[in-house]
Design a protein around this motif. Structure first.
Motif, PDB file in Angstrom:
ATOM      1  N   PHE A  85       0.865  -1.107   0.005  1.00 14.43           N
ATOM      2  CA  PHE A  85      -0.052   0.173  -0.026  1.00 14.43           C
ATOM      3  C   PHE A  85       0.654   1.549  -0.010  1.00 14.43           C
ATOM      4  CE2 PHE A  85      -2.404   3.420   1.926  1.00 14.43           C
ATOM      5  CZ  PHE A  85      -3.404   3.692   0.884  1.00 14.43           C
ATOM      6  N   MET A  86       1.956   1.020   0.779  1.00 11.76           N
ATOM      7  CA  MET A  86       2.749   2.330   0.733  1.00 11.76           C
ATOM      8  C   MET A  86       2.981   2.914  -0.982  1.00 11.76           C
ATOM      9  SD  MET A  86       3.026   3.366   3.834  1.00 11.76           S
ATOM     10  CE  MET A  86       4.374   4.779   3.403  1.00 11.76           C
ATOM     11  N   ALA A  87       3.448   1.961  -1.602  1.00 15.68           N
ATOM     12  CA  ALA A  87       3.734   2.209  -2.989  1.00 15.68           C
ATOM     13  C   ALA A  87       2.816   2.938  -3.487  1.00 15.68           C
ATOM     14  CB  ALA A  87       4.197   1.001  -3.823  1.00 15.68           C
ATOM     15  N   VAL A  88       1.446   2.465  -3.324  1.00 19.69           N
ATOM     16  CA  VAL A  88       0.186   3.311  -3.972  1.00 19.69           C
ATOM     17  C   VAL A  88       0.130   4.872  -3.337  1.00 19.69           C
ATOM     18  CG1 VAL A  88      -2.158   3.209  -4.402  1.00 19.69           C
ATOM     19  CG2 VAL A  88      -0.967   1.165  -4.237  1.00 19.69           C
ATOM     20  N   LEU A  89       0.419   4.772  -2.036  1.00 22.72           N
ATOM     21  CA  LEU A  89       0.088   6.150  -1.177  1.00 22.72           C
ATOM     22  C   LEU A  89       1.385   7.061  -2.042  1.00 22.72           C
ATOM     23  CD1 LEU A  89      -0.970   8.229   0.727  1.00 22.72           C
ATOM     24  CD2 LEU A  89       0.452   6.889   2.629  1.00 22.72           C
ATOM     25  N   GLY A  90       2.350   6.748  -1.895  1.00 18.55           N
ATOM     26  CA  GLY A  90       3.517   7.402  -2.286  1.00 18.55           C
ATOM     27  C   GLY A  90       3.647   7.874  -3.782  1.00 18.55           C
ATOM     28  N   ALA A  91       2.902   7.251  -4.721  1.00 20.57           N
ATOM     29  CA  ALA A  91       2.852   7.647  -6.210  1.00 20.57           C
ATOM     30  C   ALA A  91       1.652   8.664  -6.054  1.00 20.57           C
ATOM     31  CB  ALA A  91       2.253   6.304  -6.768  1.00 20.57           C
ATOM     32  N   THR A  92       0.614   8.439  -5.246  1.00 17.09           N
ATOM     33  CA  THR A  92      -0.526   9.443  -5.260  1.00 17.09           C
ATOM     34  C   THR A  92       0.094  10.688  -4.670  1.00 17.09           C
ATOM     35  OG1 THR A  92      -1.890   7.342  -5.002  1.00 17.09           O
ATOM     36  CG2 THR A  92      -2.855   9.385  -4.365  1.00 17.09           C
ATOM     37  N   LEU A  93       0.904  10.532  -3.536  1.00 16.44           N
ATOM     38  CA  LEU A  93       1.072  12.047  -2.973  1.00 16.44           C
ATOM     39  C   LEU A  93       2.292  12.683  -4.140  1.00 16.44           C
ATOM     40  CD1 LEU A  93       1.999  10.934   0.753  1.00 16.44           C
ATOM     41  CD2 LEU A  93       0.563  12.792  -0.082  1.00 16.44           C
ATOM     42  N   ALA A  94       3.122  11.787  -4.818  1.00 19.09           N
ATOM     43  CA  ALA A  94       3.895  12.374  -5.889  1.00 19.09           C
ATOM     44  C   ALA A  94       3.149  13.103  -6.790  1.00 19.09           C
ATOM     45  CB  ALA A  94       4.868  11.463  -6.273  1.00 19.09           C
ATOM     46  N   ARG A  95       1.840  12.911  -7.165  1.00 17.53           N
ATOM     47  CA  ARG A  95       1.099  13.541  -8.353  1.00 17.53           C
ATOM     48  C   ARG A  95       0.374  14.523  -7.688  1.00 17.53           C
ATOM     49  NH1 ARG A  95      -0.089   7.878  -9.226  1.00 17.53           N
ATOM     50  NH2 ARG A  95      -2.062   8.204  -8.473  1.00 17.53           N
ATOM     51  N   SER A  96       0.385  14.769  -6.189  1.00 17.16           N
ATOM     52  CA  SER A  96      -0.804  15.471  -5.536  1.00 17.16           C
ATOM     53  C   SER A  96      -0.401  17.157  -5.560  1.00 17.16           C
ATOM     54  CB  SER A  96      -0.766  15.245  -4.383  1.00 17.16           C
ATOM     55  OG  SER A  96       0.223  15.495  -3.558  1.00 17.16           O
ATOM     56  N   THR A 122      12.882  -3.598   1.288  1.00 17.11           N
ATOM     57  CA  THR A 122      12.965  -4.770  -0.223  1.00 17.11           C
ATOM     58  C   THR A 122      12.168  -4.428  -1.071  1.00 17.11           C
ATOM     59  OG1 THR A 122      11.848  -6.312   1.187  1.00 17.11           O
ATOM     60  CG2 THR A 122      14.071  -6.394   1.636  1.00 17.11           C
ATOM     61  N   ASP A 123      11.266  -3.392  -1.072  1.00 18.36           N
ATOM     62  CA  ASP A 123      10.205  -3.078  -2.112  1.00 18.36           C
ATOM     63  C   ASP A 123      10.799  -1.737  -2.684  1.00 18.36           C
ATOM     64  OD1 ASP A 123       7.754  -1.960  -3.211  1.00 18.36           O
ATOM     65  OD2 ASP A 123       6.618  -3.566  -2.449  1.00 18.36           O
ATOM     66  N   THR A 124      11.083  -1.939  -3.882  1.00 24.90           N
ATOM     67  CA  THR A 124      11.535  -0.570  -4.240  1.00 24.90           C
ATOM     68  C   THR A 124      10.611   0.643  -4.333  1.00 24.90           C
ATOM     69  OG1 THR A 124      13.217  -1.783  -5.783  1.00 24.90           O
ATOM     70  CG2 THR A 124      12.707   0.569  -6.326  1.00 24.90           C
ATOM     71  N   ALA A 125       9.453   0.411  -4.784  1.00 31.28           N
ATOM     72  CA  ALA A 125       8.393   1.392  -4.762  1.00 31.28           C
ATOM     73  C   ALA A 125       8.098   1.869  -3.480  1.00 31.28           C
ATOM     74  CB  ALA A 125       7.352   0.791  -5.300  1.00 31.28           C
ATOM     75  N   ALA A 126       7.872   0.959  -2.501  1.00 22.51           N
ATOM     76  CA  ALA A 126       7.631   1.241  -1.171  1.00 22.51           C
ATOM     77  C   ALA A 126       8.569   2.004  -0.365  1.00 22.51           C
ATOM     78  CB  ALA A 126       7.395   0.127  -0.237  1.00 22.51           C
ATOM     79  N   ASN A 127       9.925   1.748  -0.741  1.00 24.71           N
ATOM     80  CA  ASN A 127      10.887   2.362  -0.190  1.00 24.71           C
ATOM     81  C   ASN A 127      11.334   3.811  -0.505  1.00 24.71           C
ATOM     82  OD1 ASN A 127      13.386   2.304   1.546  1.00 24.71           O
ATOM     83  ND2 ASN A 127      14.576   1.706  -0.001  1.00 24.71           N
ATOM     84  N   THR A 128      11.007   3.902  -1.999  1.00 27.22           N
ATOM     85  CA  THR A 128      11.039   5.284  -2.384  1.00 27.22           C
ATOM     86  C   THR A 128      10.007   6.379  -1.874  1.00 27.22           C
ATOM     87  OG1 THR A 128      11.896   4.585  -4.546  1.00 27.22           O
ATOM     88  CG2 THR A 128      10.851   6.551  -4.598  1.00 27.22           C
ATOM     89  N   ALA A 129       8.899   5.666  -1.595  1.00 25.96           N
ATOM     90  CA  ALA A 129       7.669   6.500  -1.102  1.00 25.96           C
ATOM     91  C   ALA A 129       7.637   6.725   0.387  1.00 25.96           C
ATOM     92  CB  ALA A 129       6.405   5.542  -1.362  1.00 25.96           C
ATOM     93  N   THR A 130       8.396   5.975   0.975  1.00 25.59           N
ATOM     94  CA  THR A 130       8.387   6.181   2.473  1.00 25.59           C
ATOM     95  C   THR A 130       9.663   7.151   2.914  1.00 25.59           C
ATOM     96  OG1 THR A 130       7.386   4.077   2.808  1.00 25.59           O
ATOM     97  CG2 THR A 130       8.101   4.975   4.831  1.00 25.59           C
ATOM     98  N   ALA A 131       9.321   8.125   3.427  1.00 28.97           N
ATOM     99  CA  ALA A 131      10.279   9.398   4.016  1.00 28.97           C
ATOM    100  C   ALA A 131      10.610   8.980   5.249  1.00 28.97           C
ATOM    101  CB  ALA A 131       9.645  10.614   3.508  1.00 28.97           C
ATOM    102  N   LEU A 132       9.863   8.462   5.881  1.00 28.66           N
ATOM    103  CA  LEU A 132      10.224   8.671   7.530  1.00 28.66           C
ATOM    104  C   LEU A 132       9.426   7.379   8.207  1.00 28.66           C
ATOM    105  CD1 LEU A 132      10.315   9.963  10.390  1.00 28.66           C
ATOM    106  CD2 LEU A 132       8.174  10.840  10.167  1.00 28.66           C
TER     107      LEU A 132
END
Length: 318
Positions: A85-96, A122-132
């Motif tokens: 889910f963090m991958a989805v949330l991160g991508a959505t915030l990036a577009r916001s 270990t999840d590239t998209a989730a790791n990119t999305a999670t700043a903290l």
């Protein structure tokens, strides 16, 4: 800002409370469909509304203590489901267009935090999305780094759920005393490398029933406010190590029973916090190699005086 749960209709149990999982993450299918993107949109809408009201959020997170299922709002989300889910949330915030970043996972304790951090790493998209990364301090001490995690880490909830009575003591050996919490902060900052240390409950009042009468930093009884050693423990750090400060290294020699942390603030000032573990008064000398300064003001912390300033000291440099 942490949402404790997705809206009930987005979850497997059709309820905001009693667990349940966001529909669409691996292992959680629902007849109503996949609600991951809708939940991410929901959180981003929340952040946009706060920004529009003049209160922009630095971070927003989707969950809270997802390894338990209390009757109040909450979810059950495994580390793998959370990372998905963090991958989805991160991508959505990036577009916001918002500056708000995603944070995770408000785990209940430090051992649980390690499992969630590993899943995100270990999840590239989730790791990119999670700043903290965020965790609570219950059950397991925050006394070691999160393995492999190089981004900021905050402890975002911790307190003794104590039945009372209200404990004002600076050092009575109990889990509620100020010195105990000063040591908790010291350990979290130096052993777990935390960037923030937050307490759960600010004030007890006559209507405080959830946490017990000995949980808050202050006790409010009508127009009377009683302070606690816990309040002064937090003040010993937060009044001097200001937001944006960087912790700098300290070494001790020839002196036992002292726990020392030092911080460089954004304005260039240096704050040194020293805890005396001995049961007697100690005299110590401090050297500040490579640091400039003209004077220092010492403060003494105890319950009777709170944080009381002493006579300023002139600094002499070798």
């Amino acid at each position: 800002a942490d949402a404790w749960s997705a809206p009930g209709f987005m979850k497997t149990n059709d309820s905001a409370g009693h667990g349940g999982t966001v529909c669409g993450v691996p292992g959680a299918s629902c007849k109503s469909g996949d609600w991951r993107q809708a939940y991410a949109d929901y959180l981003v809408r929340y952040a946009k509304d706060y920004a529009a009201a003049g209160v922009p959020l630095t971070y927003v997170g989707p969950e809270n203590e997802t390894t338990i299922a209390p009757p109040q709002d909450g979810m059950i989300m495994s580390p793998a489901q959370t990372a998905n889910f963090m991958a989805v949330l991160g991508a959505t915030l990036a577009r916001s267009g918002l500056s708000t970043r995603a944070e995770c996972c408000a785990s209940i304790s430090w051992d649980v935090a390690q499992r969630f951090a590993a899943a995100i790493e270990t999840d590239t998209a989730a790791n990119t999305a999670t700043a903290l990364f965020t965790s609570h301090g219950y059950y397991v001490p925050l006394d070691s780094p999160l393995k492999g995690w190089s981004k900021p880490i905050w402890e975002t909830e911790w307190a003794p759920f104590d039945t009372g009575p209200f404990d004002r003591a600076w050092d009575d050996g109990s889990k509620s005393s100020g010195f105990t919490w000063a040591q908790n902060i010291y350990t979290g900052l130096t052993k777990a490398n935390l960037g923030a240390f937050l307490y759960l409950w600010g004030a007890n009042t006559s209507t405080t029933t959830v946490t017990g009468p000995n949980t808050g930093l202050v006790d409010v009884n009508g127009n009377t406010v009683a302070t606690s050693g816990r309040l002064w423990a937090f003040g010993s750090y937060s009044r001097f190590a200001r937001p944006g400060a960087v912790r700098i290294g300290t070494t001790a020699s020839g002196r036992s029973g002292l726990e020392t942390t030092a911080f460089r603030n954004r304005d260039g000032s240096i704050a040194v916090v020293v805890l005396n573990l001995a049961r007697t008064r100690q005299t110590a000398s401090f050297s500040l190699p490579g640091l400039s300064g003209a004077h220092a003001t010492p403060y003494l912390t105890d319950t009777s005086h709170g944080l009381s300033a002493q006579t300023p000291i002139t600094i002499r440099h070798n």
